[in-house]
Design a protein around this motif. Structure first.
Motif, short mmCIF file in Angstrom:
data_model
loop_
_atom_site.label_atom_id
_atom_site.label_comp_id
_atom_site.label_asym_id
_atom_site.label_seq_id
_atom_site.Cartn_x
_atom_site.Cartn_y
_atom_site.Cartn_z
N HIS A 1 38.87 32.59 54.61
CA HIS A 1 40.23 32.49 53.97
C HIS A 1 40.50 33.62 52.63
O HIS A 1 40.86 33.14 51.72
N VAL A 2 39.95 34.90 53.03
CA VAL A 2 39.92 35.95 51.65
C VAL A 2 41.32 36.65 51.84
O VAL A 2 42.01 36.81 52.88
N THR A 3 41.80 36.71 50.59
CA THR A 3 43.13 37.27 50.21
C THR A 3 42.72 38.46 49.28
O THR A 3 42.16 38.28 48.13
N ALA A 4 42.84 39.65 49.71
CA ALA A 4 42.73 40.89 48.90
C ALA A 4 43.65 40.83 47.39
O ALA A 4 44.59 40.56 47.85
N ALA A 5 43.08 41.44 46.42
CA ALA A 5 44.03 41.62 45.21
C ALA A 5 45.04 42.84 45.54
O ALA A 5 46.09 42.48 45.19
N ALA A 6 44.42 44.02 46.16
CA ALA A 6 45.67 44.76 46.37
C ALA A 6 46.42 44.71 47.76
O ALA A 6 45.49 45.20 48.79
N ARG A 7 47.44 43.98 47.64
CA ARG A 7 48.22 43.68 49.13
C ARG A 7 48.81 44.99 49.32
O ARG A 7 49.76 45.21 48.21
N PRO A 8 49.34 45.26 50.68
CA PRO A 8 50.40 46.05 50.90
C PRO A 8 51.74 45.71 50.42
O PRO A 8 51.74 44.47 50.44
N PRO A 9 52.70 46.46 50.00
CA PRO A 9 53.98 46.09 49.76
C PRO A 9 54.43 45.26 50.98
O PRO A 9 54.28 45.79 51.83
N VAL A 10 55.29 44.19 50.66
CA VAL A 10 56.05 43.64 51.73
C VAL A 10 57.36 44.57 52.18
O VAL A 10 58.14 44.89 51.33
N PRO A 11 57.37 45.01 53.43
CA PRO A 11 58.21 45.63 53.97
C PRO A 11 59.43 45.15 53.81
O PRO A 11 59.72 43.90 53.98
#
Length: 245
Positions: free
Chosen positions: A94-104
């Motif tokens: 259950h990995v969540t990256a620090a640099a998430r893409p902006p929410v559209p």
């Protein structure tokens, strides 16, 4: 996952490798032995996880899953995220990256599939009920159990702030809305009003700041601003749904 209060966030001070894995293993084992069933490993300062670290995290994740819990890695760097992808452990851990893409942004005219407004009863003893209610409301959406848990936990953090800063929750409202690609949870309180910029790091020494940090780990977007319609604070949480297979 039935335990909603037994949650811990741990932050390794360096890379997770053969030199540090024993300490991490002991820390996780101690938390599990104390009754913690939801562990977030904040990898903000981790640039590398070797095979011993992966084995430790995977074994503890499986152990927690057998006990009805969950271990997650959050704020992973691109390199760590990529190593997890190569090892095919993204979903298992259950990995969540620090640099998430902006929410559209929602396209003009897109309406929610459904929405529900809830008046919040005063009294922090009701907090668990609302966490479970959020989880039940989104149970039919295309989400796995861990994402559903995260949304409910983040909603609980927002409500906790509302209870703390608005006379025990007086005048608080919660809105839950489902769209084709996301879940939106809004919590409005009637306190003095509080605002924090999207790129602002709250003070970890403040309880509200810790709650905001945790919400940011759990969902894709966290907006905290003063209400425009009345006195108080609006917290808006967005969790994107996984594309259907």
């Amino acid at each position: 996952m039935n335990e909603w209060n037994d949650i811990a966030v741990i932050t390794p001070t360096g890379d997770i490798d053969i030199s540090t894995v024993a300490s991490l293993r002991d820390q996780i084992d101690a938390l599990v032995a104390s009754g913690v069933r939801r562990i977030l490993v904040n990898c903000k300062g981790v640039t590398f996880i070797d095979s011993s670290g992966l084995a430790c995290l995977l074994s503890r994740s499986r152990r927690l899953a057998q006990m009805g819990g969950l271990l997650s890695l959050v704020n992973t760097s691109p390199g760590v995220t990529r190593s997890m992808q190569i090892a095919r452990l993204i979903d298992a851990l259950h990995v969540t990256a620090a640099a998430r893409p902006p929410v559209p942004l929602l396209k003009p005219g897109v309406m929610p599939l459904w929405s529900k407004s809830i008046s919040i009863q005063r009294g922090v003893e009701n907090l668990g009920y609302y966490r479970h209610r959020v989880s039940d409301m989104i149970s039919a959406l295309h989400m796995d159990d861990s994402d559903r848990f995260d949304v409910a936990l983040a909603a609980g953090e927002a409500l906790s702030n509302a209870y703390d800063h608005a006379n025990g929750g007086e005048g608080c409202m919660m809105l839950v809305a489902a769209y084709p690609d996301r879940v939106v949870v809004e919590v409005r309180d009637s306190g003095q009003g509080f605002e924090i910029a999207a790129d602002e790091e709250p003070d970890e020494s403040e309880e509200r700041g810790r709650g905001i940090k945790l919400m940011r780990m759990l969902v894709d977007s966290v907006e905290v601003r003063r209400r425009e319609d009345a006195r108080g604070t609006l917290v808006r949480l967005i969790k994107l749904l996984k594309p259907a297979a």
